[in-house]
Each structure stands twice: as structure tokens, then as C-alpha cells.
Design a protein around this motif. Structure first.
Motif, short mmCIF file in Angstrom:
data_model
loop_
_atom_site.label_atom_id
_atom_site.label_comp_id
_atom_site.label_asym_id
_atom_site.label_seq_id
_atom_site.Cartn_x
_atom_site.Cartn_y
_atom_site.Cartn_z
N ASN A 57 0.78 -1.24 0.00
CA ASN A 57 0.00 0.00 0.00
C ASN A 57 0.81 1.29 0.00
O ASN A 57 0.28 2.34 -0.37
N CYS A 58 2.05 1.25 0.45
CA CYS A 58 2.84 2.48 0.54
C CYS A 58 3.41 2.83 -0.83
O CYS A 58 4.11 2.02 -1.45
N ASN A 59 3.12 4.04 -1.30
CA ASN A 59 3.53 4.46 -2.64
C ASN A 59 4.84 5.23 -2.67
O ASN A 59 5.31 5.61 -3.75
N ARG A 60 5.42 5.49 -1.51
CA ARG A 60 6.70 6.22 -1.45
C ARG A 60 7.83 5.21 -1.29
O ARG A 60 7.96 4.59 -0.23
N PRO A 61 8.63 5.00 -2.32
CA PRO A 61 9.62 3.91 -2.32
C PRO A 61 10.57 3.91 -1.12
O PRO A 61 10.80 2.85 -0.53
N VAL A 62 11.12 5.06 -0.78
CA VAL A 62 12.09 5.11 0.32
C VAL A 62 11.42 4.74 1.64
O VAL A 62 11.92 3.91 2.41
N LEU A 63 10.27 5.37 1.90
CA LEU A 63 9.54 5.08 3.13
C LEU A 63 9.09 3.62 3.16
O LEU A 63 9.17 2.96 4.20
N ARG A 64 8.64 3.11 2.03
CA ARG A 64 8.20 1.71 1.95
C ARG A 64 9.35 0.76 2.29
O ARG A 64 9.18 -0.19 3.06
N ASN A 65 10.52 1.03 1.75
CA ASN A 65 11.67 0.16 1.99
C ASN A 65 12.14 0.22 3.44
O ASN A 65 12.46 -0.81 4.04
N VAL A 66 12.15 1.43 4.01
CA VAL A 66 12.61 1.59 5.39
C VAL A 66 11.65 0.90 6.37
O VAL A 66 12.06 0.13 7.23
N LEU A 67 10.36 1.19 6.23
CA LEU A 67 9.37 0.64 7.16
C LEU A 67 9.22 -0.87 7.01
O LEU A 67 9.15 -1.59 8.00
N SER A 68 9.20 -1.34 5.78
CA SER A 68 9.05 -2.79 5.58
C SER A 68 10.31 -3.52 6.05
O SER A 68 10.22 -4.62 6.62
N GLY A 69 11.47 -2.92 5.86
CA GLY A 69 12.71 -3.52 6.35
C GLY A 69 12.72 -3.60 7.86
O GLY A 69 13.16 -4.61 8.43
N LEU A 70 12.24 -2.55 8.52
CA LEU A 70 12.16 -2.54 9.98
C LEU A 70 11.20 -3.62 10.47
O LEU A 70 11.50 -4.35 11.44
N CYS A 71 10.05 -3.74 9.82
CA CYS A 71 9.07 -4.76 10.22
C CYS A 71 9.62 -6.17 10.03
O CYS A 71 9.42 -7.04 10.88
N LEU A 72 10.32 -6.39 8.93
CA LEU A 72 10.90 -7.71 8.68
C LEU A 72 11.94 -8.05 9.75
O LEU A 72 11.99 -9.18 10.25
N MET A 73 12.76 -7.06 10.11
CA MET A 73 13.77 -7.28 11.14
C MET A 73 13.12 -7.66 12.47
O MET A 73 13.56 -8.59 13.14
#
Length: 224
Positions: A158-174
Motif C-alpha cells: 500500500n505504501c507508494n513512497r519507495p524510500v519510506l516503503r523500503n525503510v518501514l518494511s525492512g524494519l518490520c521484517l527485522m
């Protein structure tokens, strides 16, 4: 072409359901081992893995792992779910309701299990954080896989901002991966508690991912 797509989707859902059932079966097997074979005591595997984690302990690592393990405390998850549910309507539907329902589903499974097995935690002298209650399965492990695993999926979708999407999803995966081992490191869970928690959490996560995929597909059909 349309029939081909439907067939692929059916196979995907069948695979996800089979994987979820396999994870639940693995959790049941671990539960049998803990409850029947070891009478809710400590297995050689538990002791061996615990000793290895304790050998890694140092002050600098404590300063990292202790805050990490608190990210899946009950109060942390409750506050997170409240924030997501109270967010504006699009965010509430996309994040708040799915994450909250999934977290409650995990709670409904692991909480009764704790009172069924009544497994004692490792000795309190080994604890780096305060923790009461029973040990099996690890509620933090269940919850972290479900909540942060589902957030990873929803953010990537759902997140359309690539940088924010990568940072937040990476944090959640960690967090989904590391909270479980952190419970062993801080001395409040046996490794088999965490392993069972991962299996339960993974099964619940897959079921919710399947439901969300099917729900989105249904909405697309209605629009057509």
C-alpha cells in the motif's frame, strides 16, 4: 486467459493453506515433545541453544536486544493497534483492522496454551528483563511474526513512497525475525517456546494473508 489466472490463484491459495497447516502441525509436534516427552521441562536442545545465546551476552549487545524485545510487549502492541485503528479511514481499513484482528487471533491461540502447559520460565536469575507468567509458547514470538509480518506485507502493498516503503518494511521484517531469538537472549524463554511461537505465528499470518488476498480479489470483481 481468465481461467488460467483463476487456476494460478487457486493453486496459490492451496499452497498457502497447506503451508499454514504444516506450521500448525509443527507447533503441535513441538507441543507434544514439550508436554509429553519432557513433561514441560528442559530438553537437551533447549539447554544447548540457551547456553550459546548466553555466551553472546555483553553490555553493548544487552543495550540493543533489551529494547528490541520490548517492541512486542503487550502494551507496545496494544498501543500500536490503537494508533492504527484510530488512524484516518483508509489507514484504518488497510492497516488497523487486519493487524488488530490478526494479533487477537494469535492471542486466542497462545494464551490458553500457556495455561494448558504451565511450563516454568528459565530461572529468574537469568532474566535481563522482568517477565511473569508461563513460558510455553512464547507470546512475543507469536505476536511479532503476526503483527510485523502482516505490516511488512501491507506496507509493501500500500505504501507508494519507495524510500519510506523500503525503510518501514525492512524494519518490520527485522522485528518479525529477531524478537523471537531476543526472548532466549534475555533469558525469559526456552528455545522450544520460541520455535513453537514462530510456527503458530507463521500459520496465523499465512491464513490472514490468504484472506486479504481473497478479499482484494473479491473487491476487484465487484468493480468489474
Amino acid at each position: 486467459m481468465e481461467n488460467r489466472k483463476m487456476e494460478i490463484k487457486k493453486k496459490k491459495y492451496s499452497f498457502m493453506l497447506a503451508a499454514a497447516l504444516l506450521l500448525f502441525a509443527a507447533a503441535a509436534y513441538i507441543s507434544w515433545q514439550v508436554g509429553s516427552v519432557y513433561d514441560c521441562g528442559v530438553s537437551p536442545l533447549d539447554r544447548c541453544v540457551q547456553d550459546w545465546f548466553f555466551s553472546l551476552r555483553s553490555q553493548w549487545l544487552n543495550d540493543i536486544v533489551i529494547p528490541l524485545t520490548h517492541t512486542s510487549d503487550t502494551i507496545t502492541i496494544v498501543v500500536l493497534c490503537i494508533i492504527l485503528v484510530l488512524s484516518p479511514v483508509p489507514g484504518r481499513k488497510k492497516y488497523g483492522l487486519p493487524v488488530t484482528l490478526a494479533a487477537l487471533s494469535g492471542l486466542a491461540i497462545y494464551k490458553p496454551m500457556k495455561h494448558l502447559f504451565l511450563r516454568p520460565r528459565p530461572d529468574v536469575s537469568l532474566h535481563l528483563v522482568e517477565q511473569g507468567g508461563f513460558s510455553f509458547p512464547s507470546g512475543h514470538s507469536v505476536t511479532s511474526v503476526i503483527v510485523f509480518g502482516l505490516l511488512f506485507y501491507l506496507i509493501r502493498k500500500n505504501c507508494n513512497r519507495p524510500v519510506l516503503r523500503n525503510v518501514l518494511s525492512g524494519l518490520c521484517l527485522m522485528l518479525a525475525v529477531l524478537v523471537g531469538p531476543s526472548r532466549i537472549y534475555v533469558g525469559v524463554h526456552w528455545p522450544t517456546d520460541v520455535l513453537a511461537g514462530w510456527c503458530i505465528g507463521g500459520g496465523v499470518l499465512l491464513i490472514f494473508l490468504m484472506i486479504l488476498e481473497m478479499w482484494d480479489e473479491r473487491k476487484i470483481r465487484r468493480k468489474e
